[in-house]
Every structure is written in C-alpha cells, then in structure tokens.
Design an enzyme around this catalytic site. Structure first.
Site, mmCIF file in Angstrom:
data_model
loop_
_atom_site.group_PDB
_atom_site.id
_atom_site.type_symbol
_atom_site.label_atom_id
_atom_site.label_comp_id
_atom_site.label_asym_id
_atom_site.label_seq_id
_atom_site.Cartn_x
_atom_site.Cartn_y
_atom_site.Cartn_z
ATOM 1 N N GLY A 18 100.558 -11.163 83.219
ATOM 2 C CA GLY A 18 101.024 -9.807 82.996
ATOM 3 C C GLY A 18 100.162 -8.709 83.582
ATOM 4 C CE LYS A 28 109.768 -4.021 71.927
ATOM 5 N NZ LYS A 28 108.777 -4.918 72.541
ATOM 6 C CB THR A 48 106.416 -1.665 65.796
ATOM 7 O OG1 THR A 48 105.604 -2.288 66.795
ATOM 8 C CG2 THR A 48 107.351 -2.698 65.192
ATOM 9 C CB THR A 57 106.869 -3.286 78.592
ATOM 10 O OG1 THR A 57 106.969 -3.469 77.172
ATOM 11 C CG2 THR A 57 107.824 -2.184 79.016
ATOM 12 C CD GLU A 80 109.212 -5.751 76.179
ATOM 13 O OE1 GLU A 80 108.026 -5.510 75.879
ATOM 14 O OE2 GLU A 80 109.942 -4.952 76.772
ATOM 15 N N GLY A 86 104.939 -8.606 70.526
ATOM 16 C CA GLY A 86 103.795 -9.493 70.396
ATOM 17 C C GLY A 86 104.112 -10.880 70.917
ATOM 18 C CD GLU A 127 99.541 -2.747 73.691
ATOM 19 O OE1 GLU A 127 99.437 -2.287 74.851
ATOM 20 O OE2 GLU A 127 100.384 -2.353 72.873
#
Length: 231
Positions: free
Chosen positions: A172, A37, A41, A16, A111, A114, A12
């Site tokens: 990010g 990808k 999940t 992406t 990508e 985590g 997070e």
C-alpha cells in the site's frame, strides 16, 4: 469479478489509495465503478471527506462512492457504532448493498475498515462474513516494512480457513528509498500470502493531483488489475 473486497493487514496502510488505483484502471478500461464503504469511522454525518469520497476524487468521472454508515469516533466499526448509539452495519446489509450496485456497475469495490477481522457489530461479524455471503475475491493491502510477512500470512490463513479466495496482495505504500527488508519482502510476500503480488503503490501517491494519479496508476498495479507493474 464484478465485486472485489479490499481489506488490509491493519489500518492506515493504504487501502483507500489502492482502491482508488484499482478503480482508475477499471475506468481506463471503460468499466463503470462503484466503491462501497460499509462503515466510515472518524467522521461525523455531513462532515466532508471519507474514504469513498477520496476514491472518487482520485479516480474521477464514472466512479460512484457509497457509504452505508458513518460514526464519529475513529474506532473499530462495532465500537464506534455502540458509542454513537447507532445501529451497526451487518454483513447481510453489506452484501445486499454490493449486489444492488453490481446490477448497475461493471465493478464494485468494497473497502473494509482496518483488517479482515475487525468487528462490525457486537455479535462479532466481520468483513470476511460479507465476503463469504458475496462469494467475492479478496484483495489484501499490506505494508512494505519489517513485520509485513507475518501479518500477511495471518490474513491469508484467516481467508483460507473461511474458504475465501485471496485474489492477491498489493503493497500500500512503497517507500521512495526502500531498505533491505522492503526489497526482500517484495520477493517473499507472495510466498507468505500463497497468492501473487499484484502491485506496489508508492508512498505519497494519494497526495498527487488527480490527473497525475490517473496517469501513473497503471505503473503501480499488475496486468491482472489492468496495469503494467512487475515485481
């Protein structure tokens, strides 16, 4: 660089959206792009959404999104696969899929989920193993806030220990109102990583309309990624 691995120092933190920005600039240079990808999940099969779909939505025409597996629980891929009683994704499968896409697309962005060493299977395989099979450079996405220097240095050390190329670091989610720590980290991140700082994507960029995202993406990434950003 026909294949680039995109990983993070955690979850997070904007992988992406950074992937979408890189894809956008590649498309602006008339390169065809595929986003792979390996393990999505937190979404059930057939459920709308997913990181690859988000990249395609933001980057637009000429970008293809591919998932190798999808697991319902929002957990590490190995754990999510085990709980779903589904086969895990393994490094050789990731490498084979990326190489196949690279035969048809100018750029393949892989990508991860985590951080670099999150497990994909119960044998301990990670995204780093796939990067080694592909001999592909790794782009690391990191936060801007206090603590990022340590996590970035640890990720860079793990890459060096595996003789993997660290392409650079991208922040990010750069805050609208950065504090002292964030401003200092912008200077210190290249030293912590031992690699160049290649951009800072503003917080909330993923909420922009796709057209606005594509127009502004060049200002977030450095010239080596096709943009105009400078620290």
């Amino acid at each position: 660089m026909p294949i680039i691995i995109v990983t993070g120092t955690g979850t997070e933190i904007g992988k992406t959206i950074v992937t979408a920005a890189v894809a956008t600039l590649a498309r602006a240079a008339n390169r065809t792009v595929a986003v792979l990808k390996p393990a999505q999940t937190g979404l059930a099969p057939g459920e709308p959404g997913g990181d690859a779909d988000e990249v395609v939505r933001l980057a637009g025409t000429g970008v293809r999104g591919v998932e190798l597996a999808r697991f319902p629980d929002p957990l590490a891929p190995a754990t999510a696969a085990r709980r779903a009683a589904l086969p895990p994704v393994r490094p050789h499968g990731i490498a084979e899929a990326a190489e196949k896409l690279a035969a048809d697309y100018d750029l393949v962005l892989v990508e991860g989920a985590g951080g670099l060493l999150v497990r994909f299977d119960d044998d301990g395989a990670t995204l780093a193993d796939a990067a080694r099979l592909l001999d592909a450079p790794v782009l690391v996405v990191t936060p801007a806030a206090l603590g990022t220097l340590n996590s970035t240095a640890l990720t860079a050390e793990a890459l060096r220990a595996r003789e993997l190329e660290l392409l650079g670091v991208v922040v990010g989610s750069w805050p609208t109102h950065p504090g002292l720590a964030e401003r200092c980290n912008l200077t210190d991140l290249p030293e912590a990583a031992g690699a160049p700082l290649l951009g800072a994507v503003p917080e909330g960029a993923g909420a922009l309309a796709p057209a606005d995202f594509r127009t502004r993406a060049a200002t977030w990434l450095a010239p080596s990624l096709g943009g105009t950003w400078r620290a």
